[in-house]
Design an enzyme around this catalytic site. Sequence first.
Site, PDB file in Angstrom:
ATOM      1  CG  ASP A   1      48.647  17.312  69.230  1.00  0.00           C
ATOM      2  OD1 ASP A   1      47.414  17.127  69.157  1.00  0.00           O
ATOM      3  OD2 ASP A   1      49.379  17.350  68.222  1.00  0.00           O
TER       4      ASP A   1
ATOM      5  CG  ASP B   1      46.090  18.405  60.746  1.00  0.00           C
ATOM      6  OD1 ASP B   1      46.529  19.406  60.176  1.00  0.00           O
ATOM      7  OD2 ASP B   1      46.567  17.957  61.791  1.00  0.00           O
TER       8      ASP B   1
END
Length: 885
Positions: A71, A479
């Site tokens: 992404d 993350d």
Amino acid sequence: MRRTRILTTVLALAAGLLAGAPSALATAPGAAPALAAESYTWKNARIDGGGFVPGIVFSRKEKNLAYARTDIGGAYRWQESSKTWTPLLDSVGWTDWGHTGVASLAADPVDANKVYAAVGTYTNSWDPGNGAVLRSGDRGATWQKTDLPFKLGGNMPGRGMGERLAVDPNRNSVLYLAAPSGKGLWRSTDSGVTWAQVTAFPNPGNYVQDSTDTSGYANDNQGVVWVTFDESTGTSGNATRTIYVGVADKDNAVYRSTDAGATWSRLTGQPTGYLPHKGVLANGNLYLAYSDKGGPYDGGKGQLWRYATATGTWTNISPVAEADTYYGFSGLTVDRQKPGTVMATAYSSWWPDTQFFRSTDSGATWTKAWDYTSYPNRANRFTMEVSSSPWLTWGANPSPPEQTPKLGWMTEALEIDPFNSARMMYGTGATIYGTENLGNWDSGGQFTVKPMVQGLEETAVNDLASPPAGAPLLSALGDVGGFRHTSLTAVPPMMFTQPNFTTTTSLDFAETNPNTFVRVGNLDSGPHVAFSTDNGANWFAGTDPSGVSGGGTVAAGSDGSRFVWSPAGTGVQYTTGFGTSWQASSGIPAGAIVESDRVDARTFYGFKSGKFYVSSDGGATFTASAATGLPSGDSVRFKALPGVKGDIWLAGGASDSAYGLWHSTDSGATFTKLSNVEQADTVGFGKAATGASYQTLFTSAKIGGVRGIFRSTDKGVSWVRVNDDAHQWGWTGAAITGDPRVYGRVYVSTNGRGVIYGDTSDTSGGGGGGGGGGDPTPTGACSVTYTITNQWSGGFQADVKLTNTGSSAWTSWTLGWSFPNSQVVSAIWNAEYTQSGAAVSAKNVGWNGGVAAGAAVSFGFTASWSGTNGKPAAFKVGDQSCTVV
């Protein structure tokens, strides 16, 4: 479990640091060309994965050819011989950073060499550029680009649906692109060179994740989401007649054309109330995976359906009753060797795990990858083997029914190899997993799931540290928190834990006591600061002051006795010891960026909104410096030089105001802007070159009209670009550092391609920048070819070829000339240089000093000019005049 990735990315990319550079894929006419690089090799500090993989595409033409899209981190091609992935979009440059987000991929089903990528990261204002379709005739080694008149959303809601890009399997010059944001359906009839909207397509979609969001992110229409062809309705060389298209519209989700896209109609009898995440056609059946939400995080209900293309019959083939779902379906694949074999995923089943469903009778009956025996105990049809990426356990010790490592989450990409029924790959929010003994599922045995992700690096990097002792590299990542690399070529055993931040925003070490580290970050609940006394090998949590809501920035005193923290949610704080209690700093605004002096343990620095701040009492009080002319915004990074008190370098700004690189030698009382650096966004230090009196500087900057990663060994007097056009990695504006122990090594942050590090071929430790003599100059004849390769208003690029026309080899060389019209060199590569007035002296770097008789060596430079840009009339090597060719 890992839902903060989009926030990390948006904050990084919305920071206002994204001003101009020539396109990586097509240089605009009249723009300064990209500089050639010194000879550097570039690799990733291995993490293996670390982010969401929303799409995997196998070639239907050639065995073992597959692609993956991420992404924010580009696209990759599978290398079967090494079982690794090769990055394909590292050439995307600073201006086009959004093209590192891949909204869709398509492998040409006729010509295995051809592959297409639809690129663009955000459809709202966060990405200033439009999307594009990239086309390659060499499997992604090189690309050509067609810009689109709208944006694409590789990192938008709904990015796991698709594929949005598809190639006609009968006439491969025809492609379709399903667009978001109400832009409809687009078609190319010339292999992706030009595109036009299919105006006959009736429905641009209407589903938005959150209509109350005003950012343009969650309230964007997710649009048209996939295209698939019924290849049985065409013949080779003629466009396929029947095409199916999925739309993000819960009432009108699937459309069909039976005249090669001229007219379209809604499929009658189709289910409603759901979004069609995937549509896969095989053996006369169109299989559809539905969810009530667009994903990739959300989804509470779902169904699977089969549409018989010959009869128009719809059959609900859901493996569980709708009432029993707490997830949507998305990942969907058929076994091309056994078309009745179908698999699907419960992509949004976060707890206790994702789920896989498999049918060998076209969806009439199903089995699960795991099921309960007696709750909470599970029986698995699989085993997990993650020794190659041990951090995938997350250091967790969950209670049943959870297990670690999990099968995954956000499992929207699922593909059975069309040439090999035993191999399956799927993407998760953290990696690519796969198996090569999938057949064990049907025979009653267990299939083995392993990471199949080596070479695919997809972390967003916020900060980097390379201490003078201990591990060579520690990172602050989105993350996955961050890692301590004791070896750059091995995957670390675990990310930072105790606590495990979802995102680490900043980290620092005590310069004279590098066993002491501090890091800060984001966490849904728990402390936002952690300390280490063993060089980052182990951590313990500190205590938050009141009001902290996020990590912010942090600085360690040079001896590790005190720390200053500027967290989100409250003002700047300071502490002695390891953060058991904090006190508010005075004289400095909340949200300031903080750093420490690397010599004086009581001196700390801050920056906010154009003002520089200094504390000499350990962070208790700060005083605003009188320095002026600094960037007015907060898109700034600054660092103090190790070993020298008060020596500070500051980079940042914006293209519509002050922007560049500044240097202070008096603890920030005054700053001098470097005139030879047009823009700079990061600054870092590395080991000094041999004979140099100052540490090596590195920056992600625009110098000589060119964006790149630059190095200086002479305190910024001259710069060498060390990357090249094939290695740009989109946005590199978060952090940079050299290695204090390895000359020339530089660690570069990326937003989605992980931590990149470069090593120079100049092992002598003397390449780049500066000048210097002392080496014997060659004797004998020489010739010079001086070529102006490009010229633009106020600047030019030139290449110089120096040939040894004598009979003896040279071991080193220095070439001198004088400019006739006051030209001034701004950057040079493959040589060192000095300039005094009109006189220029260019000297070999360590690796290109040897020139055999009859051989030649080349270097290049950029320089400024005004009025006239005449060529030098004479060149000398030492005292020997060269023939000018």
